[in-house]
Design a protein around this motif. Structure first.
Motif, PDB file in Angstrom:
ATOM      1  N   SER A  59       0.820  -1.205   0.000  1.00 41.49           N
ATOM      2  CA  SER A  59       0.000   0.000   0.000  1.00 41.49           C
ATOM      3  C   SER A  59       0.858   1.260   0.000  1.00 41.49           C
ATOM      4  O   SER A  59       0.544   2.244  -0.678  1.00 41.49           O
ATOM      5  CB  SER A  59      -0.925  -0.013   1.217  1.00 41.49           C
ATOM      6  OG  SER A  59      -1.677   1.176   1.305  1.00 41.49           O
ATOM      7  N   TYR A  61       3.866   1.757  -1.253  1.00 36.91           N
ATOM      8  CA  TYR A  61       4.566   2.011  -2.521  1.00 36.91           C
ATOM      9  C   TYR A  61       3.692   1.723  -3.740  1.00 36.91           C
ATOM     10  O   TYR A  61       4.223   1.663  -4.863  1.00 36.91           O
ATOM     11  CB  TYR A  61       5.845   1.160  -2.580  1.00 36.91           C
ATOM     12  CG  TYR A  61       6.838   1.501  -1.500  1.00 36.91           C
ATOM     13  CD1 TYR A  61       7.466   2.742  -1.460  1.00 36.91           C
ATOM     14  CD2 TYR A  61       7.157   0.573  -0.512  1.00 36.91           C
ATOM     15  CE1 TYR A  61       8.383   3.054  -0.469  1.00 36.91           C
ATOM     16  CE2 TYR A  61       8.074   0.876   0.484  1.00 36.91           C
ATOM     17  CZ  TYR A  61       8.679   2.114   0.502  1.00 36.91           C
ATOM     18  OH  TYR A  61       9.587   2.416   1.490  1.00 36.91           O
ATOM     19  N   ASN A  62       2.389   1.538  -3.546  1.00 40.95           N
ATOM     20  CA  ASN A  62       1.454   1.296  -4.658  1.00 40.95           C
ATOM     21  C   ASN A  62       1.856   0.086  -5.501  1.00 40.95           C
ATOM     22  O   ASN A  62       1.742   0.094  -6.728  1.00 40.95           O
ATOM     23  CB  ASN A  62       1.355   2.536  -5.555  1.00 40.95           C
ATOM     24  CG  ASN A  62       0.851   3.754  -4.805  1.00 40.95           C
ATOM     25  OD1 ASN A  62      -0.133   3.670  -4.068  1.00 40.95           O
ATOM     26  ND2 ASN A  62       1.524   4.881  -4.968  1.00 40.95           N
ATOM     27  N   ASP A  65      -0.840  -1.788  -7.807  1.00 37.89           N
ATOM     28  CA  ASP A  65      -1.320  -1.209  -9.065  1.00 37.89           C
ATOM     29  C   ASP A  65      -0.791  -2.007 -10.253  1.00 37.89           C
ATOM     30  O   ASP A  65       0.265  -2.653 -10.152  1.00 37.89           O
ATOM     31  CB  ASP A  65      -0.868   0.249  -9.195  1.00 37.89           C
ATOM     32  CG  ASP A  65      -1.548   1.151  -8.169  1.00 37.89           C
ATOM     33  OD1 ASP A  65      -2.536   0.708  -7.558  1.00 37.89           O
ATOM     34  OD2 ASP A  65      -1.073   2.289  -7.982  1.00 37.89           O
ATOM     35  N   GLN A  70       2.294   1.807 -12.683  1.00 36.86           N
ATOM     36  CA  GLN A  70       3.473   2.096 -11.865  1.00 36.86           C
ATOM     37  C   GLN A  70       4.581   2.722 -12.711  1.00 36.86           C
ATOM     38  O   GLN A  70       5.221   3.691 -12.294  1.00 36.86           O
ATOM     39  CB  GLN A  70       3.982   0.807 -11.213  1.00 36.86           C
ATOM     40  CG  GLN A  70       3.031   0.173 -10.227  1.00 36.86           C
ATOM     41  CD  GLN A  70       3.615  -1.075  -9.597  1.00 36.86           C
ATOM     42  OE1 GLN A  70       4.782  -1.096  -9.226  1.00 36.86           O
ATOM     43  NE2 GLN A  70       2.818  -2.133  -9.487  1.00 36.86           N
ATOM     44  N   ARG A  73       3.662   6.292 -13.865  1.00 38.68           N
ATOM     45  CA  ARG A  73       3.783   7.205 -12.737  1.00 38.68           C
ATOM     46  C   ARG A  73       5.255   7.589 -12.513  1.00 38.68           C
ATOM     47  O   ARG A  73       5.572   8.739 -12.255  1.00 38.68           O
ATOM     48  CB  ARG A  73       3.211   6.555 -11.475  1.00 38.68           C
ATOM     49  CG  ARG A  73       3.124   7.504 -10.282  1.00 38.68           C
ATOM     50  CD  ARG A  73       2.646   6.787  -9.033  1.00 38.68           C
ATOM     51  NE  ARG A  73       1.337   6.190  -9.245  1.00 38.68           N
ATOM     52  CZ  ARG A  73       1.093   4.889  -9.204  1.00 38.68           C
ATOM     53  NH1 ARG A  73       2.080   4.030  -8.955  1.00 38.68           N
ATOM     54  NH2 ARG A  73      -0.120   4.422  -9.388  1.00 38.68           N
TER      55      ARG A  73
END
Length: 313
Positions: A59, A61-62, A65, A70, A73
């Protein structure tokens, strides 16, 4: 101007491709990224990781996804803000860590390249002047050894002889000339052999030209013929090889730095890959590819200086 714009676009495209390939290959490696991050930062490598810890890191560091989101981004942050991320393991900006490690890598690669050019070109000229004599045959056999032996094996042999047996230089370390000698020698051996072979071949071809025979007929000393006439015309293929060898030096530094505990980008890259520290890996690859591209750009500029007939459109 058009040439420079083309080169800049090519460099940008190459950097993007290298980063994209690195990102997706890192995510193909078996093992969960979040789990490896936790083991390298919060718990020991042998200890188990709880599901709650994995969810927290994912969560933060995402990591849950989709991969393309990623990566996009990361590209957005890098292009718009010049921010290529924060290290998962060291908890510091990647650019800051690269700035700490980059001087050591430049020092090692620079020393190895200077050694490759000085020794390789000198031995290549000597071998060409002594064509088909005993010294020429010995040097040619030595170059076969140089291009055949892997860098890590050469590094271990140098450590065994000069550090453990003769005790002339330290096994590892950073900060002094003694610490630099063995890593630079191990890293440059392959490049010395490659540069020498190309220099010898190019010099033999140049020495067979009519203007060289005319210079000899005029009674010019050999050193003047070499320095003023032959060497400049023989250097174009040598410079090409030197440019390519710079790339191999940067790649070989990854292993050599690890063996000699040299605090450069190469050893940082190895540690970051094992920890699945993706932002750090991206930053290291970006720095290495950028240095490689800049060296090749500099080589292209040298072409126009050595041979004014070369023009880039």
């Amino acid at each position: 101007m058009k040439y420079f714009l083309k080169r800049a676009a090519f460099m940008a495209l190459t950097l993007f491709a290298a980063c994209a390939l690195t990102f997706f290959l890192m995510n193909v490696i078996p093992g969960g990224t979040a789990e490896l991050i936790i083991k390298h930062t919060f718990v020991g490598l042998e200890e188990s990781v709880t599901e709650e810890q994995i969810n927290q890191i994912s969560s933060r560091y995402n990591l849950d996804d989709p991969l393309y989101l990623q990566f996009l981004r990361w590209v957005k942050e890098a292009v718009l803000r010049g921010d290529i991320g924060t290290s998962y393991v060291f908890k510091k900006p990647v650019l800051y860590l690269l700035a700490l490690r980059l001087p050591a890598t430049i020092q090692l690669a620079g020393a190895s390249m200077v050694l490759s050019v000085l020794v390789g070109v000198s031995l290549g000229i000597y071998s060409a002047l002594r064509e088909n004599r005993i010294s020429d045959h010995v040097l040619r056999i030595a170059t076969l050894f140089g291009v055949s032996m892997p860098g890590f094996w050469v590094a271990l042999i140098l450590i065994l002889i000069f550090s453990l047996k003769l005790k002339l230089v330290p096994v590892s370390g950073y900060g002094s000339l003694e610490n630099l000698l063995l890593p630079a020698a191990a890293l440059s051996l392959h490049s010395v052999a490659a540069v020498m072979r190309v220099t010898r071949t190019s010099m033999l071809e140049t020495l067979g030209q009519e203007y060289i025979r005319f210079a000899k007929a005029k009674g010019l000393p050999v050193w003047k013929i070499i320095s003023r006439h032959a060497l400049k015309n023989a250097m174009l293929p040598v410079i090409t090889v030197i440019g390519f060898q710079m790339g191999s030096l940067l790649g070989g530094a990854v292993v050599i730095e690890k063996i000699f505990a040299w605090p450069g980008i190469g050893s940082l890259l190895v540690d970051s890959i094992s920890a699945r520290d993706l932002p750090m890996v991206q930053g290291c690859v970006l720095a290495i590819v950028m240095m490689f591209l800049l060296v090749h750009f500099f080589v292209d500029m040298l072409y126009t200086h050595l041979d004014p007939r070369i023009r880039y459109g």
